[in-house]
Write an enzyme that holds these catalytic residues in place. Structure first.
Site, mmCIF file in Angstrom:
data_model
loop_
_atom_site.group_PDB
_atom_site.id
_atom_site.type_symbol
_atom_site.label_atom_id
_atom_site.label_comp_id
_atom_site.label_asym_id
_atom_site.label_seq_id
_atom_site.Cartn_x
_atom_site.Cartn_y
_atom_site.Cartn_z
ATOM 1 N N GLN A 114 -4.737 -5.077 7.045
ATOM 2 C CA GLN A 114 -5.796 -5.938 6.496
ATOM 3 C C GLN A 114 -5.910 -7.281 7.216
ATOM 4 O O GLN A 114 -6.757 -8.095 6.844
ATOM 5 C CB GLN A 114 -5.555 -6.186 4.996
ATOM 6 N N ASP A 128 2.889 -4.654 8.090
ATOM 7 C CA ASP A 128 1.682 -3.852 7.906
ATOM 8 C C ASP A 128 0.495 -4.795 8.073
ATOM 9 O O ASP A 128 0.184 -5.591 7.191
ATOM 10 C CB ASP A 128 1.708 -3.225 6.507
ATOM 11 N N HIS A 162 0.864 -1.179 0.000
ATOM 12 C CA HIS A 162 0.000 0.000 0.000
ATOM 13 C C HIS A 162 0.904 1.233 0.000
ATOM 14 O O HIS A 162 2.017 1.185 0.545
ATOM 15 C CB HIS A 162 -0.835 -0.046 1.286
ATOM 16 N N LYS A 193 -10.384 -0.392 10.551
ATOM 17 C CA LYS A 193 -10.611 -1.572 9.708
ATOM 18 C C LYS A 193 -11.001 -2.782 10.543
ATOM 19 O O LYS A 193 -11.151 -3.885 10.018
ATOM 20 C CB LYS A 193 -9.357 -1.876 8.887
ATOM 21 N N CYS A 216 -4.697 2.638 -3.634
ATOM 22 C CA CYS A 216 -3.387 3.032 -3.067
ATOM 23 C C CYS A 216 -2.331 1.977 -3.364
ATOM 24 O O CYS A 216 -1.472 1.683 -2.516
ATOM 25 C CB CYS A 216 -3.474 3.311 -1.560
HETATM 26 N N1 PLP Z 1 -1.846 -0.764 4.597
HETATM 27 C C1 PLP Z 1 -2.819 -1.470 4.015
HETATM 28 C C2 PLP Z 1 -2.530 -2.864 3.559
HETATM 29 C C3 PLP Z 1 -4.082 -0.913 3.852
HETATM 30 O O1 PLP Z 1 -5.043 -1.613 3.261
HETATM 31 C C4 PLP Z 1 -4.312 0.411 4.299
HETATM 32 C C5 PLP Z 1 -5.622 1.054 4.093
HETATM 33 O O2 PLP Z 1 -6.339 0.763 3.176
HETATM 34 C C6 PLP Z 1 -3.268 1.092 4.906
HETATM 35 C C7 PLP Z 1 -2.052 0.487 5.038
HETATM 36 C C8 PLP Z 1 -3.445 2.496 5.412
HETATM 37 O O3 PLP Z 1 -4.310 2.515 6.484
HETATM 38 P P1 PLP Z 1 -4.775 3.918 7.110
HETATM 39 O O4 PLP Z 1 -5.302 4.739 5.966
HETATM 40 O O5 PLP Z 1 -5.827 3.524 8.087
HETATM 41 O O6 PLP Z 1 -3.592 4.529 7.747
#
Ligand code: PLP
Length: 412
Positions: A209, A206, A129, A232, A370
């Site tokens: 998800q 990370d 992401h 999430k 993203c």
């Molecule tokens: N990493 C992953 C795999 C994500 O799916 C997301 C959000 O869609 C993020 C990071 C970023 O999360 P946040 O916007 O809550 O900081």
């Protein structure tokens, strides 16, 4: 015939816990298949947040009055709840942040700024992401570090056989996602952490998800840092976590300066608290942290292993149904995947398809999610994405497949 999964959880009854699922959209019952972007919130979380504002609201750590003590106690208890939830050894290993993005920026800027040098390598994957890519690009640009990437195979899994040539002694950190937000791929975190450790590299996972979708224990995974967002996993927006082992966090300098994170301040200089408070400058998202603990209680009441089974069942049920839709192509692994399905339909741009679905009350996401480099890797401008969670049902998937069939006729 599709096999109906058996579970001790009454998944249909559980929908009653989520008031928003009663909404109608464009004259149709809402089908919310955008949980990878943000999950819906159960009443248990909404009530706790409301109760906090009605009965406890005060600033934490600073006050000597009863309400401040109450708020502080609840906030710090929530930290302990998070620690237990992810198997951390201590509540001091839990830093509250705004979310995954802020957690990763903290590591890149504060840890990376101190420990990385020109020429060092930051290892990422092609499926990250933007929030696990751009912070490292910024750091690399600033100090002259290099970025390296584990490629993604056509089936959406990582080319792990390349790891031995990529994971060299120059790699100082390997930062990767647990579950891909576009492909649904589940990466073998413990194995990747172990391989990184064997060359002396740190690891950042990370878990945006995965955290609310499957059992997860940081000590079993063996990671140095883990980042996730509350929103999430049924908690409010604006709160998230950075986990780091005590010794690791202790070695990291402050990044944001301000109130709450100091022990003493003169006009010339300051001294700083120990982690986690060193990293929580200013008034934190108190209601968010309390809501996060309530979301954890809610999810644990169901069981993350059950939620994972439910996700996997829905994903495989959807893949079977979608296989019969003419011209629809699904990205990512055909099995062993989470409840995230990205797809393209020959004739329709993902934005148009997603807008079409919305006319029937079906909330998909359309675009690059993203993940622009990953979309480029697959030669598509973007995808439509259906993502499921504990309140999603097979019946909703049947309705999605009907709507996609209608789209085939509409866009032909
Ligand atoms: N990493 C992953 C795999 C994500 O799916 C997301 C959000 O869609 C993020 C990071 C970023 O999360 P946040 O916007 O809550 O900081």
């Amino acid at each position: 015939m599709h096999k109906v999964a058996t579970s001790r959880v009454d998944w249909s009854a559980l929908r009653e816990d989520f008031p928003i699922l009663q909404e109608r959209v464009n004259g149709h019952p809402l089908i919310y298949f955008d949980s990878a972007a943000t999950s819906q919130k159960p009443r248990a979380v909404l009530d706790v947040v409301r109760n906090y504002y009605e009965h406890e609201n005060a600033n934490v750590h600073r006050g000597l009055h009863a309400l401040s003590a109450r708020a502080t106690e609840h906030y710090e208890k929530s930290r302990q709840r998070v620690a237990d939830f992810i198997g951390a050894a201590s509540a001091d290993e839990i830093v509250f942040t705004r979310g995954t993005t802020e957690s990763i920026n903290l590591v890149a800027q504060a840890w990376g700024g101190k420990f990385l040098r020109a020429g060092d390598v930051i290892l990422l994957t092609e499926m990250e992401h933007h929030s696990n890519l751009v912070p490292w690009q910024l750091l690399a640009g600033r100090i002259g570090a290099r970025l390296r990437f584990v490629p993604v195979r056509d089936d959406g899994t990582l080319e792990l056989e390349k790891l031995s040539s990529l994971l060299t002694a120059e790699v100082k950190i390997f930062a990767f996602t647990h579950v891909s937000n576009s492909l649904g791929t589940i990466n073998p975190v413990a194995e990747l952490c172990q391989k990184a450790r064997s060359v002396g590299a740190m690891t950042l996972v990370d878990a945006a998800q995965s955290i609310g979708h499957m059992p997860l224990n940081v000590q079993e995974l063996g990671c140095d840092f883990l980042a996730f967002s509350g929103h999430k996993m049924c908690a409010p927006t604006g709160v998230g976590v950075l986990y780091g082992g005590l010794d690791v966090l202790d070695s990291v300098p402050p990044w944001h300066g301000g109130g709450e994170m100091i022990t003493s301040v003169t006009l010339e200089k300051s001294t700083f608290k120990k982690p986690p408070h060193r990293f929580e400058a200013g008034t934190p998202n108190i209601a968010g942290a309390i809501g996060l603990a309530a979301a954890i209680d809610y999810l644990e009441g169901i069981g993350r292993a059950e939620i994972f089974k439910h996700d996997v069942d829905l994903a495989s049920y959807a893949l079977q149904g979608m296989a019969d839709v003419t011209g629809l192509h699904v990205l990512g692994p055909s099995r062993d995947r989470g409840g995230v399905i990205s797809f393209v339909m020959g004739a329709a741009h993902p934005h148009d398809l997603t807008t079409f679905a919305d006319q029937y009350g079906l909330a998909l996401r359309g675009g690059h999610h993203c993940n622009q480099p990953l979309m480029r890797r697959f030669g598509v401008p973007g995808t439509s994405r259906a993502s499921f969670y504990l309140y999603s049902t097979r019946e909703e998937i049947d309705r999605m497949v009907d709507i996609l069939d209608k789209a085939v006729r509409f866009f032909k």
